[in-house]
Design a protein around this motif. Sequence first.
Motif, PDB file in Angstrom:
ATOM      1  N   CYS A  83       0.898  -1.267   0.135  1.00 18.12           N
ATOM      2  CA  CYS A  83       0.006  -0.092   0.064  1.00 18.12           C
ATOM      3  C   CYS A  83       0.920   1.090   0.038  1.00 18.12           C
ATOM      4  CB  CYS A  83      -1.009  -0.009   1.354  1.00 18.12           C
ATOM      5  SG  CYS A  83      -1.703   1.540   1.564  1.00 18.12           S
ATOM      6  N   VAL A  84       0.597   2.029  -0.978  1.00  6.43           N
ATOM      7  CA  VAL A  84       1.539   3.331  -1.063  1.00  6.43           C
ATOM      8  C   VAL A  84       0.667   4.507  -0.678  1.00  6.43           C
ATOM      9  CG1 VAL A  84       2.605   4.922  -2.677  1.00  6.43           C
ATOM     10  CG2 VAL A  84       2.900   2.367  -3.059  1.00  6.43           C
ATOM     11  N   VAL A  85       1.209   5.109   0.378  1.00  5.59           N
ATOM     12  CA  VAL A  85       0.763   6.390   1.185  1.00  5.59           C
ATOM     13  C   VAL A  85       1.685   7.430   1.008  1.00  5.59           C
ATOM     14  CG1 VAL A  85      -0.847   5.045   2.572  1.00  5.59           C
ATOM     15  CG2 VAL A  85       1.548   5.422   3.264  1.00  5.59           C
ATOM     16  N   ALA A  86       0.963   8.752   1.306  1.00  9.53           N
ATOM     17  CA  ALA A  86       1.823  10.073   1.214  1.00  9.53           C
ATOM     18  C   ALA A  86       2.687  10.303   2.269  1.00  9.53           C
ATOM     19  CB  ALA A  86       0.798  11.292   0.896  1.00  9.53           C
ATOM     20  N   ASN A  87       1.991   9.726   3.487  1.00  8.11           N
ATOM     21  CA  ASN A  87       2.680  10.105   4.921  1.00  8.11           C
ATOM     22  C   ASN A  87       2.291   9.043   6.008  1.00  8.11           C
ATOM     23  OD1 ASN A  87       0.203  10.946   6.203  1.00  8.11           O
ATOM     24  ND2 ASN A  87       0.427  12.571   4.736  1.00  8.11           N
ATOM     25  N   ASP A  88       3.055   9.289   7.001  1.00  7.94           N
ATOM     26  CA  ASP A  88       3.120   8.160   7.959  1.00  7.94           C
ATOM     27  C   ASP A  88       1.836   8.250   8.661  1.00  7.94           C
ATOM     28  OD1 ASP A  88       5.259   6.594   8.818  1.00  7.94           O
ATOM     29  OD2 ASP A  88       4.530   7.154  11.119  1.00  7.94           O
ATOM     30  N   ALA A  89       1.110   9.491   8.672  1.00 10.90           N
ATOM     31  CA  ALA A  89      -0.197   9.599   9.425  1.00 10.90           C
ATOM     32  C   ALA A  89      -1.290   8.750   8.542  1.00 10.90           C
ATOM     33  CB  ALA A  89      -0.728  10.945   9.392  1.00 10.90           C
ATOM     34  N   GLY A 102      -1.306  -6.236   3.920  1.00 11.97           N
ATOM     35  CA  GLY A 102      -0.291  -6.196   3.196  1.00 11.97           C
ATOM     36  C   GLY A 102       0.865  -5.342   3.888  1.00 11.97           C
ATOM     37  N   ARG A 103       1.849  -4.893   3.276  1.00 13.67           N
ATOM     38  CA  ARG A 103       2.889  -4.014   3.777  1.00 13.67           C
ATOM     39  C   ARG A 103       2.492  -2.593   3.138  1.00 13.67           C
ATOM     40  NH1 ARG A 103       8.163  -7.752   3.031  1.00 13.67           N
ATOM     41  NH2 ARG A 103       7.924  -8.998   4.940  1.00 13.67           N
ATOM     42  N   TYR A 104       3.587  -1.756   3.413  1.00 14.65           N
ATOM     43  CA  TYR A 104       3.339  -0.347   3.291  1.00 14.65           C
ATOM     44  C   TYR A 104       4.533   0.152   2.426  1.00 14.65           C
ATOM     45  CZ  TYR A 104      -0.532  -0.310   6.450  1.00 14.65           C
ATOM     46  OH  TYR A 104      -1.608  -0.837   7.162  1.00 14.65           O
ATOM     47  N   PHE A 105       4.373   1.377   1.749  1.00 12.65           N
ATOM     48  CA  PHE A 105       5.606   2.178   1.404  1.00 12.65           C
ATOM     49  C   PHE A 105       5.158   3.603   1.611  1.00 12.65           C
ATOM     50  CE2 PHE A 105       8.344   4.404  -1.583  1.00 12.65           C
ATOM     51  CZ  PHE A 105       9.587   3.621  -1.430  1.00 12.65           C
ATOM     52  N   VAL A 106       5.875   4.275   2.223  1.00  7.56           N
ATOM     53  CA  VAL A 106       5.710   5.734   2.575  1.00  7.56           C
ATOM     54  C   VAL A 106       6.326   6.769   1.625  1.00  7.56           C
ATOM     55  CG1 VAL A 106       5.260   7.333   4.499  1.00  7.56           C
ATOM     56  CG2 VAL A 106       5.125   4.948   4.980  1.00  7.56           C
ATOM     57  N   LEU A 107       5.626   7.611   1.040  1.00 11.97           N
ATOM     58  CA  LEU A 107       6.396   8.531   0.075  1.00 11.97           C
ATOM     59  C   LEU A 107       6.994   9.850   0.874  1.00 11.97           C
ATOM     60  CD1 LEU A 107       3.633   8.798  -3.087  1.00 11.97           C
ATOM     61  CD2 LEU A 107       5.995   7.267  -2.757  1.00 11.97           C
ATOM     62  N   LEU A 122      10.886  11.284  -2.945  1.00  9.42           N
ATOM     63  CA  LEU A 122       9.679  10.046  -2.515  1.00  9.42           C
ATOM     64  C   LEU A 122      10.157   8.712  -2.492  1.00  9.42           C
ATOM     65  CD1 LEU A 122       6.906  11.921  -4.654  1.00  9.42           C
ATOM     66  CD2 LEU A 122       7.367  12.656  -2.357  1.00  9.42           C
ATOM     67  N   GLY A 123      11.419   8.379  -2.977  1.00 10.89           N
ATOM     68  CA  GLY A 123      11.850   7.220  -2.986  1.00 10.89           C
ATOM     69  C   GLY A 123      11.303   6.303  -3.941  1.00 10.89           C
ATOM     70  N   VAL A 124      10.788   7.003  -5.041  1.00 10.49           N
ATOM     71  CA  VAL A 124      10.104   5.814  -5.975  1.00 10.49           C
ATOM     72  C   VAL A 124      11.131   4.768  -6.734  1.00 10.49           C
ATOM     73  CG1 VAL A 124       9.192   6.296  -8.312  1.00 10.49           C
ATOM     74  CG2 VAL A 124       8.452   8.058  -6.945  1.00 10.49           C
ATOM     75  N   PHE A 125      12.367   5.397  -6.972  1.00 13.44           N
ATOM     76  CA  PHE A 125      13.038   4.489  -7.325  1.00 13.44           C
ATOM     77  C   PHE A 125      13.630   3.124  -6.293  1.00 13.44           C
ATOM     78  CE2 PHE A 125      14.466   8.360  -9.237  1.00 13.44           C
ATOM     79  CZ  PHE A 125      13.589   8.305 -10.423  1.00 13.44           C
ATOM     80  N   ASP A 126      13.428   3.209  -5.196  1.00  9.85           N
ATOM     81  CA  ASP A 126      13.653   2.352  -4.200  1.00  9.85           C
ATOM     82  C   ASP A 126      12.215   1.409  -4.294  1.00  9.85           C
ATOM     83  OD1 ASP A 126      15.975   3.665  -3.326  1.00  9.85           O
ATOM     84  OD2 ASP A 126      14.627   4.786  -1.691  1.00  9.85           O
ATOM     85  N   LEU A 127      11.175   2.035  -4.403  1.00 10.78           N
ATOM     86  CA  LEU A 127       9.815   1.351  -4.685  1.00 10.78           C
ATOM     87  C   LEU A 127       9.916   0.320  -5.874  1.00 10.78           C
ATOM     88  CD1 LEU A 127       6.853   0.846  -3.809  1.00 10.78           C
ATOM     89  CD2 LEU A 127       6.099   2.517  -5.174  1.00 10.78           C
TER      90      LEU A 127
END
Lengths: 203, 203
Positions: A83-89, A102-107, A122-127
């Motif tokens: 799940c890709v979200v914009a922030n930790d909140a 599932g798991r997350y990925f925080v941009l 935003l770590g897009v390449f890491d994603l």
Amino acid sequence: MAYTPATEELIRALQLLPGIGTRSATRMALYLLERDTDSARQLSHSLADALEKVHRCPSCRTLTELPVCPVCESTDRNTKLVCVVANDADRSAIEMSNRFTGRYFVLHGVLSPMDAVGPEQLGVFDLVDKVKAESIEEIMFVLDDQMESEATIYYITEQLKGLNVKCSRAMVAHLKNGSLDQAESRHLVSAIEHKREINIEQK
Amino acid sequence: MAYTPATEELIRALQLLPGIGTRSATRMALYLLERDTDSARQLSHSLADALEKVHRCPSCRTLTELPVCPVCESTDRNTKLVCVVANDADRSAIEMSNRFTGRYFVLHGVLSPMDAVGPEQLGVFDLVDKVKAESIEEIMFVLDDQMESEATIYYITEQLKGLNVKCSRAMVAHLKNGSLDQAESRHLVSAIEHKREINIEQK
């Protein structure tokens, strides 16, 4: 200058907080120095402590104090769904709904060239690397409907083309920093259950 | 718990700031940790620095970084006239109007038994000692018209009975933390020019 140099400096520093202007910052600084130096000390200590302890999970960029965040560490999660979200909140709001396995990925943001926020930040390449390395099957974006979020999803799905990963999207209004009431929580769960697939190959 | 222990602690500490609730504090904490750790560091440092440097002038309780505040140190001020204010912001507003030539005494609050603020906390007995020791001729109260301010003036003037000191009062609305626009500044100057005497012996 109305106040002492260190007081003026504190007023300026308080204005670095989001949503705080000169008058609020002045009121806060004087309140702390005149009447509540214990709170000032507590805040200074808590800031330093959080800065020292809190960092991003190397795998999903969630804020954590552990080497790897508990969700990435857990063996009970669906490792093929991210799940890709914009922030930790927002991540926290979804996690507290107890309906996502599932798991997350925080941009930590969305694309915003004016603020010098690009795919690197935003770590897009890491994603993308993560999708390849962990054979992830589905990326679900949980972002709002603002133009910057649309552009961010478009950019990321472009990078994912040809990787044989399904992309989907749950559209939600602003998630209000993780502290959801019951109605907000239901709305969020419903949005995730009614996610729509994005056909990235035919765009 | 939605966030890491150090993050939750920071959220709690930010709520010590006046006017900041859970949601604002959460938004601030995540903003600082996710996107702007430089600002967090700056704020932590500014708080520690102000706490170390800023203290109350031993003579008038104004916040200062010097052994004695510049107004008390100056030889150009009328030492026989003292303006009593509730806080440093009000003192600063009056000083910036450039129309008051006496000295100040800052209460840092008004009487409020519910909050455990009594005459001791406001330095009332220091003010009485000051009137005696420095043969002060006039005390001018610049306080708002709230009940607590009325009670504070009543209490202080009771202590000043028999000391042969004139008491007067300039009534102003809330002084808005020292950053006055032109109209507010004029209103303040007018209030001071139209101060009224309080007959403390015949009350």
